[in-house]
Design an enzyme around this catalytic site. Structure first.
Site, mmCIF file in Angstrom:
data_model
loop_
_atom_site.group_PDB
_atom_site.id
_atom_site.type_symbol
_atom_site.label_atom_id
_atom_site.label_comp_id
_atom_site.label_asym_id
_atom_site.label_seq_id
_atom_site.Cartn_x
_atom_site.Cartn_y
_atom_site.Cartn_z
ATOM 1 N N HIS A 266 0.824 -1.211 0.000
ATOM 2 C CA HIS A 266 0.000 0.000 0.000
ATOM 3 C C HIS A 266 0.856 1.257 0.000
ATOM 4 O O HIS A 266 0.494 2.257 -0.621
ATOM 5 C CB HIS A 266 -0.922 0.009 1.210
ATOM 6 N N GLU A 334 -5.041 -3.803 11.969
ATOM 7 C CA GLU A 334 -6.172 -3.521 11.094
ATOM 8 C C GLU A 334 -6.686 -4.835 10.488
ATOM 9 O O GLU A 334 -7.867 -5.173 10.583
ATOM 10 C CB GLU A 334 -5.727 -2.550 9.996
ATOM 11 N N HIS A 335 -5.792 -5.575 9.835
ATOM 12 C CA HIS A 335 -6.121 -6.870 9.242
ATOM 13 C C HIS A 335 -5.360 -7.966 9.983
ATOM 14 O O HIS A 335 -4.148 -7.842 10.203
ATOM 15 C CB HIS A 335 -5.704 -6.939 7.769
ATOM 16 N N HIS A 427 -34.066 19.814 41.304
ATOM 17 C CA HIS A 427 -34.387 18.450 40.865
ATOM 18 C C HIS A 427 -35.420 17.829 41.797
ATOM 19 O O HIS A 427 -36.420 17.234 41.352
ATOM 20 C CB HIS A 427 -33.126 17.576 40.871
#
Length: 440
Positions: A266, A334-335, A427
């Site tokens: 890549h 990632e993988h 409240h």
């Protein structure tokens, strides 16, 4: 023994040396952050004119300030240029990815009784606008268009736009435009890098301001997302590609070598490791990789060689599979591709990964392009807490509650007691008997 790839024997490494194996290219964004800031400021103040100038300076592309949006005529011309074989493959991948992501679509509204007289649940709605970023610096990636645009379509995002760098001729990749047409997205803008992130964060005269940006990118893109995180939701983290190929002694070394090269090509900022306790498998993979390099283009071979012979790639030898799995979980890749005769014997112990591909036939490449699950995955160790891109990233949940008159009293009493303990007078008064008897 002479080796072709970097080789790291965990048992012989100091803790500091082991820690360095976990570093990714975007681990230190300092140098990018300083260079990205003026780009962001230029786009914020000068909009389309700045995008045009950066297209020339950074992409080497002639893009006039009034030509940033891709026209319908360009899309038509691009679709006509895509060869039939490629168009068929894109449509095959589109259908698989659509089918998978359709299974993620939640019910628009869900309410369930939590106590008598009380309904609680949630409503899902799409994010109003999302920019899908498709990189181009090291190639053309219509597959990323599929992975980012299809979940937007499934989620019914009202305004999904695609931003991608122009090529040297100033045009957007033909196949990327074909994908946009094939999934029904018509807003496409030719701008990339940090300047594209700034454009959708602030908006320009041409590029719309978006609520969120998704998609992978270089450290420049990651840095811009970080700096602009208060202007735009940066989406799931997705930086340079990375992979671990986990192999036991039953692995097919040739196929493991092919999968190791897969992510390393890549770019030089990628990371890719073979992790194995088997020295024989390691030696075979070490010998096979140069044979794969011989069949790659000069550019891809250069990327892969840089990664696999450097500090962020190569072979990690462990004492046993226990140590291999521990390293893999610590890396949170990632993988993660598991090469073993029985990959399911390890799957329960593999905790941290963007995706886990089981067996020698589940090649990383298939996940990148055509399997169906999203290939935009968390990087840089983010897989410890983050998930793959999905339909959910294009949607938001709103809590819904209905309380009946009958269901109110026990809730009010418990809430009043808690409010008084925490010192919130307003409240407590809001759920006290005073609620039903306003002062005169």
């Amino acid at each position: 023994m002479t080796t072709n790839l970097s080789r790291f024997v965990l048992a012989d490494m100091t803790p500091d040396a082991r820690a360095r194996l976990f570093l990714r290219a975007e681990a230190d964004l300092g140098q990018h952050l300083d260079k990205v800031r003026p780009i962001i400021e230029a786009v914020r103040t000068r909009g389309d004119q700045a995008l045009s100038e950066f297209a020339r300076q950074l992409d080497g592309a002639p893009v006039p300030a009034d030509g940033i949006r891709v026209t319908e005529a360009e899309i038509e011309r691009a679709c006509a240029n895509v060869r039939a074989e490629l168009a068929k493959a894109i449509l095959y991948a589109r259908d698989n990815i659509l089918r998978y992501h359709a299974t993620q679509l939640p019910k628009p509204m869900m309410l369930t009784p939590v106590t008598p007289g009380v309904l609680a649940g949630e409503r899902w709605a799409p994010v109003p606008s999302v920019a899908c970023y498709v990189p181009r610096g090291k190639g053309s990636f219509p597959s990323v268009s599929l992975m980012t645009l299809i979940p937007a379509v499934v989620a019914k995002v009202p305004r999904a736009v695609l931003v991608t760098p122009p090529g040297p001729d100033g045009r957007v990749d033909d196949a990327t435009l074909f994908v946009a047409r094939a999934v029904g997205v018509t807003e496409i803008y030719r701008c990339g890098g940090a300047q594209a992130v700034a454009a959708v964060a602030y908006g320009t005269a041409t590029v719309p301001k978006c609520d969120k940006i998704v998609g992978p990118g270089s450290p420049w893109v990651v840095a811009a997302k970080q700096l602009l995180s208060r202007q735009i939701d940066p989406g799931p983290p997705a930086g340079p590609s990375e992979a671990i190929v986990l192999a036991d002694g039953s692995a097919n070394a040739w196929k493991a070598a092919l999968d190791l090269v897969n992510e390393s090509e890549h770019g030089p900022d990628s990371s890719a490791f073979l992790v194995t306790p088997d020295a024989g498998i390691a030696d075979l993979v070490d010998g096979y990789v140069p044979k794969i390099w011989e069949r790659q283009s000069e550019q891809r071979r250069g990327f892969s060689r840089t990664v696999l012979t450097g500090p962020r790639g190569g072979i990690v030898l462990t004492r046993d599979m226990d140590e291999a799995i521990a390293f893999t979980n610590g890396y949170a890749a990632e993988h993660l591709q598991v090469h073993a005769a029985d990959p399911f014997s390890y799957v329960e112990r593999l905790i941290n990964a963007g995706e886990i591909l089981l067996g020698e036939h589940a090649a990383i490449c298939l996940g990148n392009f055509v399997l169906g699950p999203n290939a935009v995955l968390p990087t840089a160790g983010a897989a410890r807490t983050a998930s793959p891109l999905s339909v959910y990233d294009y949607m938001k949940r709103t809590s819904l509650v209905h309380v009946s008159e009958a269901g109110y009293p026990p809730l009010a009493e418990a809430a009043r007691i808690l409010a008084e303990y925490e010192g919130f007078d307003g409240h407590a008064l809001a759920v006290s008997p005073w609620r039903d008897t306003p002062p005169k």
